[in-house]
Structures are given as C-alpha cells and as structure tokens.
Design an enzyme around this catalytic site. Sequence first.
Site, mmCIF file in Angstrom:
data_model
loop_
_atom_site.group_PDB
_atom_site.id
_atom_site.type_symbol
_atom_site.label_atom_id
_atom_site.label_comp_id
_atom_site.label_asym_id
_atom_site.label_seq_id
_atom_site.Cartn_x
_atom_site.Cartn_y
_atom_site.Cartn_z
ATOM 1 N N GLY B 16 12.649 -44.984 9.761
ATOM 2 C CA GLY B 16 12.023 -44.962 10.805
ATOM 3 C C GLY B 16 10.750 -45.901 9.081
ATOM 4 N N ASN B 17 9.736 -45.655 9.668
ATOM 5 C CA ASN B 17 8.615 -45.802 8.497
ATOM 6 C C ASN B 17 9.017 -45.421 6.885
ATOM 7 O OD1 ASN B 17 7.305 -47.837 9.897
ATOM 8 N ND2 ASN B 17 5.344 -46.626 10.663
ATOM 9 N N ILE B 18 8.656 -43.627 7.098
ATOM 10 C CA ILE B 18 9.156 -42.860 6.097
ATOM 11 C C ILE B 18 9.977 -43.391 5.526
ATOM 12 C CG2 ILE B 18 8.957 -40.309 6.003
ATOM 13 C CD1 ILE B 18 6.799 -40.548 6.215
ATOM 14 N N CYS B 130 0.817 -36.458 5.724
ATOM 15 C CA CYS B 130 0.786 -36.950 5.038
ATOM 16 C C CYS B 130 -1.281 -36.373 4.105
ATOM 17 C CB CYS B 130 0.609 -38.245 5.572
ATOM 18 S SG CYS B 130 -0.343 -39.115 7.246
ATOM 19 N N ALA B 163 1.237 -45.500 11.528
ATOM 20 C CA ALA B 163 2.103 -44.316 12.453
ATOM 21 C C ALA B 163 2.735 -45.027 13.193
ATOM 22 C CB ALA B 163 0.643 -43.840 12.975
ATOM 23 N N PRO B 165 6.621 -43.920 16.099
ATOM 24 C CA PRO B 165 6.228 -43.530 17.346
ATOM 25 C C PRO B 165 7.032 -41.606 16.685
ATOM 26 C CG PRO B 165 8.050 -45.328 17.281
ATOM 27 C CD PRO B 165 7.503 -44.889 15.982
ATOM 28 N N ARG B 168 2.901 -40.615 15.769
ATOM 29 C CA ARG B 168 2.342 -40.036 17.353
ATOM 30 C C ARG B 168 2.988 -39.055 18.350
ATOM 31 N NH1 ARG B 168 -0.374 -45.149 17.632
ATOM 32 N NH2 ARG B 168 0.194 -46.249 15.891
ATOM 33 N N ASN B 170 4.199 -36.752 17.282
ATOM 34 C CA ASN B 170 4.416 -35.265 16.919
ATOM 35 C C ASN B 170 2.872 -34.584 15.903
ATOM 36 O OD1 ASN B 170 7.007 -35.414 14.519
ATOM 37 N ND2 ASN B 170 6.991 -34.698 16.663
ATOM 38 N N ASN B 272 -0.813 -42.616 3.533
ATOM 39 C CA ASN B 272 -0.009 -42.429 4.386
ATOM 40 C C ASN B 272 0.872 -41.910 3.944
ATOM 41 O OD1 ASN B 272 -0.655 -44.520 6.109
ATOM 42 N ND2 ASN B 272 0.320 -43.344 7.540
#
Lengths: 338, 324
Positions: B16-18, B130, B163, B165, B168, B170, B272
């Site tokens: 994902g993003n992270i 974050c 943000a 999935p 959200r 979590n 973040n």
Amino acid sequence: MPKILISDPTLRDGNHAVKHQLTAKQIAAYASAAEAAHIPIIEVGHGNGLGASSLQVGESLHDDATLLEAARKHLVKTKLGVHVMPGFATISKDIKLAMDIGVDVFRVGSHCTEADITQRHIGFIRNKGKEVYGALMMSHMASKEVLAEEAYKMQSYGADGVMLYDSAGALLPDDVEEKVRELVARLNIEVGFHAHNNLGMGIANSIAAVKAGATILDGTACGFGAGAGNTQLEVLVAVLEKMGYSTGIDFYKLLDACDLADREILSVIPRISSISIVSALAGVFSGFSKHVERISKEYDVDPREVFFELGLRKVVAGQEDLILEVAAALAGKEKRCA
Amino acid sequence: MTSSSEKIKVAILGSGNIGTDLLIKVLRSPYLECTLFIGRNMSSGGMHKASSLGVRTSDQSIEAIVNDPDCCDIVFDATSAIDHKRHWAVLDGLGKTVIDMTPAKIGAICVPAINLDDCLIERNVNMITCGGQASLPMAYAIARTHPDVHYIEVVSSIASRSAGPATRLNIDEYVDTTSSALQYFSGCEKTKAILIINPANPCIDMQTTIFAKVEQANIEALRLEVDAMVRIIQSYVPGYQIILPPTLENNRIVIMVKVLGLGDYLPRYAGNLDIINCAAIAFAEKYAKLRYDQLRITNHESRITNCFSIIRNSWEGVDKCQKF
C-alpha cells in the site's frame, strides 16, 4: 398518514451552545419531559459525541457515563441515542461503555467523503443487535453523487439508515432536495436529514428533505444547538402535522418540554448572529463558532476573516486547532502591515 | 559500504501507500537492500511501482518469506494491525528482526529522536503511528520541562488521499496506540489522541497539534527544548517544522507542527507517510550499521586468528598477514 421519525439531539448538539457544560440535572429534567412527550429518540452527550471531550473541541463538564446515565434513568419508551465519530471514539473504550449503560441508538458519523472509517463501528454495533445509522457530516462539501456513493458504503456496512448532516448550516432547500433524492433513489434503507439554522433554513430544509423522500428528521427544543442552532423541534412538529405527516409526538407535552428547556437549559436563546451567517457562507462546521469568538478576541482579529480563511482551507469537523493557527497568522499579518 | 553484497537485506510486506513509499526510501539507502516486495495482488499500484523499479515482487503475502526465509534479515510489516499479529508469530519463528509499521502494539515502541539506541536490541520494533512520530518528541519535551503534566492531547490531520484502506480500518488502533505511547514517553497518565481525515483538494499537508495541561507552564524552557528536539528530528525527517511554537492559550500549552514529505511515493503533502517511514529507515539503517560493524569485527578477529595460526606454522606466513 405518512410517518416521520423524529430524533432530538437537544442534549447533544445543544451541548455545543453551552461549551459542553450541560449538567446531569438538566439532562435528567429534559429526558423526563421528552419521555412524557413521546419523543421517539433523544441524543445525549458531548457536542461531538462519545469520547470527544478534549482540549481540541472543548471539555465536557461530566464524562460520557454520567451524561448517559442521567438520561437513561428517565427513559422507558423514548430511546437513548449517541453520536459517534471514529477518530475520536473507539469501539473498545467508548461504544462498549455506551452499550453497557443501555444506549439504544447509535449514529456513526464521518466527514461526508470518508464513510469507510465507519465500517468497523457500524459493523460492531449491528452485530450487537443495536439500531445504527450512518451520519454523513458537512454534506454541503460533496456532490449528490459522492454522497450517494458514501451512503451506499454505510448501507453495505449494515446501517439501518443514513443521515445527511448540514453541519455548517450552509445548504438551501434546492440543494437538500437534490441530495436527499439521490440517496433515496440509491439506497434501500431509511434516509434522514439534520439541519442547522445559520441561514434561517432549518425548517425549510427539513421539509425539502421530507418532500424528497427522507423519513427521519432531527430537531431540538427551541433550536438549541451549535452555531445558530438546529431545526426548532416544536415548530418542525407543528409544520409536519399541518402538512399531514404524523410523528407520534404529544404536541402539548412537547411544548412543555421546550418550555422546560427554555427555563432550565438555555442560558442564551440560539439566534442567527452575524458570525453564524458568515460561518455558513464560509462553509465551516457550526461547532467552531464559540472557539472562533474566543480566539479572535485573544488575538484581536476579525472573526469573520478567521471564518473565511478556515473556509478557504476546507476545514472539517474536529479541526478546531486550526483556528489558533489561522488567528495567529492573521494577527502576524496585521502587525507586519501596521 | 556501497556494494550490494554488504547491504542488509530487507523485505517489505504490504504494497500500500506505506510499503511503496518505504521501498523508494530503502532503494536510496546506502545500508539497505530490498530483496523482496510483497503484496497480495500483482496488479496493485504498489506492485507495479516495485516491478518498474526492478525489485523482485511476490503476491504470496507472508508465505513468500516462509518459502524463502533467507531472502532477508529485516522485515518491514506495512500491512494492518490485525494482520501483524499473525505475521509476527511466523516471523518470530524464522528469527527475523521486524519493523512493525502498523499500530499493533506488540513490539518495543520506537521514536528515533527519543529512544533509537534502546530499541536496537529488540526483535520487534513498533513505529507506533504517523501522528505518534510527529507528536511524541514534543510531548517528551513538555514532560522534560514540566514536572507536573496533568494531561496531554494530540490531534493530527491528514489528507484523505494519503489514508489508505488499512489506515482507515485501523483508526481505533491508531487512537489507542498513539495515546498509550503518549503515556509511555511523557509519564502522564491522562492522554488522548484524535485523528482527522480531510478530503480537501488540493490535499492538505499533514499537521499535528499537541495540547498539554500543566501545573505551571514554563514556555521559555519549553521553546529551547523544542528547538533542540526539532533539530534532531530534522536529521531524519527533513520536512518537520514548527508552525506554532509553544504558546499558552486558554490555560493550555499548544504546539503545532507540520510535516512535509519527501514526495517519494505520494506528493509532499503526505508527511504522515514520510515521518513514520523516515523513522523506520532511521532505525533500520542504524541497525544495519551496527550489524555491519559487528560483522567487520568478527571477520577481522577471525582473520587475525587465522593469521596467527599461519604465523605459528611458518614465518613465511607473515607476508600474507602484512595487510593487517
């Protein structure tokens, strides 16, 4: 006669108007009067709901448990409701506590484009067999298509209905009608509307919602609520009855409850102040107004400019900390210009 | 140490993003090498990005590591708090050092500006959240300058686009883990964390506000402490900045910070992603350096031992040992 379900957040939204200082005694008194008037649901708590007492949005006089228990004792047929905002309230700390106290109805709210943060909370409440509604807040900030999409998610999470909130009191009747109609067409659960009266549209917008197919409306005694207040409940019920809708509310007893609220709860009668008009035009959450007034005074800046700057930055409910940043920046700018 | 054989091998679990932002940071690191980028779906944006960067990918989730346990020394778990519990049970058994990017609250909690060195011996290191990485150093500064802190509260606003999935899903764990970490680092029992997701377009920069109620505010001492702390944070998060210095307002201390990201995977507003990932990289690099130094010492010792035995056997061996 078509039926409209009335939910009354006098003891929740009204808490904004008194900086979250409602006392257990006031709550008990109004809850008894609401029970006597057969108001179907009353919402109780901090203005921003469960777990929201904070330096960010204001500290409550009492904790959630005290507020809810004060109402619970006086309710039999009238259901006890709460507002829940994920990001403030959690399932394990707040929702379970509310269930233990005997809350019957949960509204799980998010900013109108962020419904997916309500998934676990709605699912949890649903699984516990309680009534649960989704609440799309600040609904003036999204198109009818986006709102319908987000509402549909809440339906898929298990919500019994979805409420559109005009949290900034920024909508006009045509906007409301269009948005509500889209939700009604798309969903197979109930749709409702929660108004604020900043532009004097509380009743008109509520009626527009009903005409577009909404079956749930929020209204508060004497309009007691954030900003310019909510839809004035006693007027709403009178208008609905006159239009041929039934609410199941005992009208005389409702007037008694509102008179009691006027006497015992309202330190200031809600009115459309010049600041609340600006707040609506800027599209800023009604709950900001008390903080903006205080901070603008401290920093000696024009609260209207603060509201417009906040509006430009598209702040959402819960971003009250930005008021301080905006006021400090405006004060700095004035100093530099002087 | 730039040759890839000397770099510490890491796997990134979660695309994902992270996870994807972490990958770009790892690729830039002189100490780390990403040997496997793991997701669940080959067609996700993160997997495409990884493939385009020439990184080996797998859609087999945790099984990818089970099937090839030698692929890495460190695993970054960028999935979700619920999944991390399951993953840790497996990775613990495989002897991996795990950097947990989720708010699962299993491992030692780490904020590099405060306790990086203490965490180096840990096998599961949790990067909290974050908002935690942005606020905890400030909460720590408040606690260091005020003996009686009654209450600390932090509010973070992040752009909706940043943000994903898991973030959200979590959101409760975010609130719970951030507020526990606040207790841990400030010693204050009453803490609260709030997360706001804002959909404005153009996207808002990540911001965090720290509020505190104290017995007697010492703003001057706090400003000095905060300035020193900011310099430490900026050494690993260049975009960390104070936008409202410690201020006393309405009987509460207020500090506001903004975090601009490096713009690696998402644009710079996603501070973040950046702050938690920069924190994880700071830990991983320090760990890698330590491992490298240990390895060098061990090699050096074994070569010396070897050399002595050569010397013992024959004087000609001395020549061979000259380079030592």
